[in-house]
Design an enzyme around this catalytic site. Sequence first.
Site, mmCIF file in Angstrom:
data_model
loop_
_atom_site.group_PDB
_atom_site.id
_atom_site.type_symbol
_atom_site.label_atom_id
_atom_site.label_comp_id
_atom_site.label_asym_id
_atom_site.label_seq_id
_atom_site.Cartn_x
_atom_site.Cartn_y
_atom_site.Cartn_z
ATOM 1 N N TYR A 137 34.951 33.611 38.886
ATOM 2 C CA TYR A 137 33.621 34.185 38.669
ATOM 3 C C TYR A 137 32.569 33.111 38.395
ATOM 4 O O TYR A 137 31.402 33.434 38.200
ATOM 5 C CB TYR A 137 33.651 35.191 37.507
ATOM 6 C CG TYR A 137 34.408 36.442 37.854
ATOM 7 C CD1 TYR A 137 35.737 36.360 38.240
ATOM 8 C CD2 TYR A 137 33.822 37.687 37.803
ATOM 9 C CE1 TYR A 137 36.459 37.492 38.567
ATOM 10 C CE2 TYR A 137 34.529 38.829 38.122
ATOM 11 C CZ TYR A 137 35.847 38.727 38.500
ATOM 12 O OH TYR A 137 36.552 39.852 38.817
ATOM 13 N N LYS A 184 48.963 33.792 35.136
ATOM 14 C CA LYS A 184 49.733 33.578 36.365
ATOM 15 C C LYS A 184 50.138 32.103 36.403
ATOM 16 O O LYS A 184 50.066 31.425 37.441
ATOM 17 C CB LYS A 184 48.862 33.974 37.565
ATOM 18 C CG LYS A 184 49.603 34.159 38.839
ATOM 19 C CD LYS A 184 50.481 35.406 38.873
ATOM 20 C CE LYS A 184 51.332 35.440 40.121
ATOM 21 N NZ LYS A 184 52.425 36.408 40.065
ATOM 22 N N ASP A 217 51.301 39.911 36.408
ATOM 23 C CA ASP A 217 51.723 41.048 37.241
ATOM 24 C C ASP A 217 52.711 41.933 36.475
ATOM 25 O O ASP A 217 52.646 43.167 36.544
ATOM 26 C CB ASP A 217 52.296 40.601 38.602
ATOM 27 C CG ASP A 217 53.090 39.310 38.538
ATOM 28 O OD1 ASP A 217 52.873 38.526 37.601
ATOM 29 O OD2 ASP A 217 53.929 39.071 39.418
ATOM 30 N N ASP A 241 39.425 41.429 34.452
ATOM 31 C CA ASP A 241 38.620 42.434 35.140
ATOM 32 C C ASP A 241 39.525 43.554 35.636
ATOM 33 O O ASP A 241 39.259 44.745 35.430
ATOM 34 C CB ASP A 241 37.915 41.740 36.328
ATOM 35 C CG ASP A 241 36.777 42.563 36.889
ATOM 36 O OD1 ASP A 241 36.497 43.631 36.338
ATOM 37 O OD2 ASP A 241 36.177 42.133 37.891
#
Length: 490
Positions: A137, A184, A217, A241
């Site tokens: 972002y 991640k 995940d 988000d």
Amino acid sequence: MDLDHGMAAKGKRAVTLIPGDGVGPECIEAARRIIDAAGVSLEWDEQQAGASVFKRGIASGVPRETIDSIQKTRVVLKGPLETPVGFGEKSANVTLRKLFETYANIRPVREFPGVVTPYSGRGIDLVVVRENVEDLYAGIEHMQTPGVAQCLKLISRKGCEKVVRLAFELARAEGRRRVHCASKANIMKLTEGLLKRTFEEAAREYPDLEAHHIIVDNCAHQLVKRPEQFEVIVTTNMNGDILSDLTSALVGGLGFAPSANIGNEVAIFEAVHGSAPKYAGKDVINPTAVILSAVMMLRYLGEFSAAAKIEAAVLVTLEEGRARTGDVVGYDRGTPTSVYTETIIANLGRRPQSRELRDYRPLQLPRVPAAPDLVKAGRRRVVGADIFVEAGLSAGALGSSLEQIVADGPFKLKMISNRGTMVYPFTGTLPDCVDHWRCRFVLHDRTAELRDEQLLTLLSQISARHRWMHVEKLQEIDGEAGYTLAQGED
Ligand code: NAP
């Protein structure tokens, strides 16, 4: 926070109020009426941002007067802002968050009485703390070739430290026991890994709290399977988000999801939802998310009892179920927004039967210096460079051309990768290649340091034959590689 900054002339606490677009004005009006009815003395400084401002030709969607007001009040209650397509380039929401460095976005969700979901009765009560400024972002995008786009995922130690510490402080202020870091880091070892490492270091200073790392995940999977195991989840901007929209759906949807954008100096309170234009002006929208954002704002201002009074009135209203908005019972049967608001006002002073209110303490904002963070390494050495080249050749043909260029010089072509997979020297695999090649050069002398003149000479030699679009130096920092290997490289 220095509250003196926000004091209006009459000694009332000043707050910048941005009604916003679409359903924003109706939701903000509901929150304002309830706060006034709860007896909190605020001086509202109403300002504009969003669609009406884009139409005035101000490309940022945020006019000078609004910036001046926020600089003075330091606290904002805002409705959603539309990001119009066709005029105005960037989102005014993102502009506001970045201008005032609101580095953390706090998104709590808790099961509501009377709002039936597949998760009712599970006791969901968690907060997602999302880094709010960095990551993908940061908005740094470049076309590398006419057919290959790149977005930089920028993560800083300072950005991680602020958001991670805020998550631990929030857990303490809310009397929670555990904090998860969702990342991640298994794939993006340097960027997402920086959040994980910073989290693990900071956790040592919060021995009263359990600290767990979870791959993002799996976090999404666990949130759907057993959401009640989570209390606070801290994560990077993009992951946050997505996870926070998921968590709002667990408790009844966007009509019930409040948020706070927190910075060192400024805090902006807003619903997670957008301007929902199809419901604008119809007196049907659910204003709960904005009302609960205002409750978060009151706590931030130290108005704990008014915040509890309003939260309790919302819960009593939902519990009794006499006033329920269209998103809960269907828009043909829903209570108008104005009537729902009046019902909450009538319930001020009552306590809910079905649940205890949380005992909140003031949130201690982590003190991270405002000066640029110069992280010094003990030892540091440039050992090579990745030069990104655009070429319509095969991997083998590009490899031989580059081998000719570096022959007899200080460099060795270590490998070429295409979209992250090593394709030269030939590996026997068959990746589908595009015209964007990362060509990794190292010095023959593994103990030497690469000098800029050597790199510039190499670049000019390459540019005589091929089009290159960017260069990344390969650095060793305190003996550790500051770059990752390509898939298949050793
Ligand atoms: P949206 O405005 O959040 O609306 C999407 C859907 O969510 C609505 O159609 C509605 O679902 C439901 N919804 C949203 N708010 C609700 C509420 N208060 N009560 C009940 N249901 C609610 O998302 P969008 O349509 O993608 O975006 C519209 C505009 O808002 C865009 O210009 C976008 O850029 C902007 N936006 C602004 C912000 C912000 O200011 N922070 C955030 C997100 C989006 P149903 O259709 O199922 O009834």
